[in-house]
Design a protein around this motif. Structure first.
Motif, mmCIF file in Angstrom:
data_model
loop_
_atom_site.group_PDB
_atom_site.id
_atom_site.type_symbol
_atom_site.label_atom_id
_atom_site.label_comp_id
_atom_site.label_asym_id
_atom_site.label_seq_id
_atom_site.Cartn_x
_atom_site.Cartn_y
_atom_site.Cartn_z
ATOM 1 N N ILE A 1 38.352 70.533 -68.075
ATOM 2 C CA ILE A 1 39.393 69.406 -67.382
ATOM 3 C C ILE A 1 38.860 69.334 -66.060
ATOM 4 C CG2 ILE A 1 41.089 69.771 -68.930
ATOM 5 C CD1 ILE A 1 42.541 71.081 -66.296
ATOM 6 N N THR A 2 38.783 67.998 -65.325
ATOM 7 C CA THR A 2 38.346 67.790 -63.934
ATOM 8 C C THR A 2 39.547 67.305 -63.002
ATOM 9 O OG1 THR A 2 35.978 67.298 -64.833
ATOM 10 C CG2 THR A 2 36.817 66.382 -62.651
ATOM 11 N N THR B 1 36.045 71.047 -61.902
ATOM 12 C CA THR B 1 36.025 71.310 -63.422
ATOM 13 C C THR B 1 36.017 72.613 -63.725
ATOM 14 O OG1 THR B 1 34.567 69.074 -63.295
ATOM 15 C CG2 THR B 1 34.547 70.493 -65.089
ATOM 16 N N LEU B 2 36.929 72.964 -64.787
ATOM 17 C CA LEU B 2 37.150 74.196 -65.391
ATOM 18 C C LEU B 2 37.592 74.382 -66.611
ATOM 19 C CD1 LEU B 2 39.535 75.866 -62.299
ATOM 20 C CD2 LEU B 2 37.328 76.264 -62.938
ATOM 21 N N ALA C 1 46.705 74.363 -58.885
ATOM 22 C CA ALA C 1 45.829 74.803 -57.851
ATOM 23 C C ALA C 1 44.763 73.776 -57.668
ATOM 24 C CB ALA C 1 45.519 76.054 -58.246
ATOM 25 N N MET C 2 44.242 73.237 -58.703
ATOM 26 C CA MET C 2 43.180 72.283 -58.654
ATOM 27 C C MET C 2 43.357 71.010 -57.762
ATOM 28 S SD MET C 2 41.946 72.732 -62.446
ATOM 29 C CE MET C 2 40.416 71.652 -62.751
ATOM 30 N N VAL D 1 47.511 58.994 -62.359
ATOM 31 C CA VAL D 1 46.687 58.958 -63.711
ATOM 32 C C VAL D 1 46.288 60.603 -63.875
ATOM 33 C CG1 VAL D 1 44.177 58.113 -64.505
ATOM 34 C CG2 VAL D 1 45.822 56.636 -63.046
ATOM 35 N N ASN D 2 46.501 61.013 -65.204
ATOM 36 C CA ASN D 2 45.863 62.365 -65.184
ATOM 37 C C ASN D 2 44.505 62.388 -65.439
ATOM 38 O OD1 ASN D 2 45.437 61.732 -67.895
ATOM 39 N ND2 ASN D 2 47.230 62.911 -68.565
ATOM 40 N N CYS D 3 43.892 63.640 -65.985
ATOM 41 C CA CYS D 3 42.645 63.876 -66.175
ATOM 42 C C CYS D 3 41.923 63.299 -67.126
ATOM 43 C CB CYS D 3 42.198 65.298 -65.860
ATOM 44 S SG CYS D 3 42.671 66.162 -67.299
ATOM 45 N N PHE D 4 42.808 62.591 -68.043
ATOM 46 C CA PHE D 4 42.182 62.222 -69.284
ATOM 47 C C PHE D 4 42.471 60.658 -69.360
ATOM 48 C CE2 PHE D 4 42.998 66.440 -70.824
ATOM 49 C CZ PHE D 4 41.975 66.638 -71.200
#
Length: 359
Positions: free
Chosen positions: A326-327, A332-333, A134-135, A241-244
């Motif tokens: 996480i962004t 950012t949630l 969803a993000m 690339v993931n959020c980390f």
């Protein structure tokens, strides 16, 4: 038949994919039985007929940090020779009707029990991958449902079957859940049908198309933005690339199978890395020992609490460790978590402060 080595070469095959296609087309009971027997044989060889350590009868696994493309942990036998893969344990027992007799296998998780004086705790991120999708899609209506704690799958089911939310039954919710996750990661209606066949659910092609179309009409940005952006990124750089900061490069020809894997990569790897960060924080506390992870949940063992108040303090502390923001795509949630507990992995129940009783 399946093509191998080139577009014009084919060879006979009786693998599961081929049989599922035939079942979906002809609804063949004998072919269903063949697949079920293969499934049972795999369960027996993987989860029952494995070695335990002679000294104490336990199983110990080697955890592979790079065992999957999405960063999820995988397991293999330990150097001692015991152990098996644990991250894909069957969720329930298996029963197959052969006419005059039935083959029944127990719930494997019920065989995995806590030590005397110990309990299992299982914190679980709620609908975590759906949050990530969803993000990434910027799908505000879906995000609102998730943030408000509304059952998304039940909501989708009410639209698929044109029924009030409160009248949705568990089997209808399950069909919606399969449709949601399959559609998010690019499964065609035909592939979706094959998934249902594995669960002995036969749905006509026209109905499968209708269900998937309704879902994409409900949340159009999942296909129009999230999936479109993934395809664009692959053609431009072949990298995601993931959020980390975890990077995956996709080599070779960009076909439908590659795109499906790519759609799943950022949501699944982001949640996997989030889970590892939470597990590490929990494991640093001497009261708890992390045993492993499965999908969106962590397996933890701890001494049996002395009171309901102590249990409540543990749950609150663990939930605090899981509050890791996480962004993705400018959002950012903190993904909410719940808790299960019990004396075996197969009988875990939801933790509710008012109803909690050690027994």
């Amino acid at each position: 038949k399946r093509g191998k080595g080139g577009k014009n070469t084919q060879s006979l095959t009786a693998d599961e994919t081929a049989l599922q296609k035939l079942i979906h087309k002809y609804k063949s009971k004998p072919l269903e039985t063949i697949i079920e027997l293969r499934h049972i044989n795999k369960i027996i060889s993987t989860y029952i007929d494995f070695r335990t350590d002679k000294e104490d009868g336990r199983i110990r696994c080697s955890f592979n940090m790079m065992g999957t493309n999405t960063g999820r942990l995988s397991e293999s036998p330990a150097p001692t020779g015991s152990g098996t893969t644990l991250h894909n344990l069957p969720r329930k027992g298996v029963e197959i009707d052969l006419g005059e007799e039935k083959i029944v296998l127990p719930n494997i998780k019920e065989m995995m029990v806590a030590d005397p004086g110990m309990i299992f705790l299982s914190p679980d991120y709620k609908q975590a991958e759906l949050f990530a999708v969803a993000m990434l899609a910027g799908e505000e209506s879906l995000l609102k449902l998730l943030v408000d704690g509304i059952d998304v799958h039940k909501t989708v089911a009410s639209r698929l079957f044109d029924l009030p939310f409160q009248d949705i039954k568990s089997d209808q919710r399950y069909l919606a859940k399969r449709t949601v996750h399959g559609s998010n990661y690019g499964l065609s209606w035909m592939k979706l049908g094959e998934l249902f066949v594995k669960d002995k659910i036969h749905i006509e092609a026209k109905e499968l198309k209708r269900m998937q179309n309704i879902y994409h009409l409900l949340f159009p940005k999942i296909k129009g933005k999230f999936q479109a952006n993934v395809v664009k990124q692959l053609f431009e750089t072949s990298r995601l690339v993931n959020c980390f900061g975890r990077v995956r490069t996709f080599f070779g020809h960009l076909d439908e199978e590659t795109f499906r894997k790519a759609y799943a990569y950022v949501p699944q790897s982001s949640i996997s890395d989030l889970l590892k960060r939470a597990a590490r924080k929990i494991n640093l506390d001497a009261r708890f020992k992390v045993l492993g992870e499965q999908h969106d949940s962590i397996w933890v063992t701890a001494k049996r609490p002395s009171s309901a108040d102590e249990m409540e303090s543990w749950v609150e502390w663990i939930w605090d460790q899981m509050k890791i923001p996480i962004t993705l795509n400018g959002y950012t949630l903190q993904i909410p978590a719940d808790m299960k507990w019990g004396y075996s992995l197969g009988t875990l129940e939801d933790y509710e402060k008012e109803k909690f009783c050690l027994g």
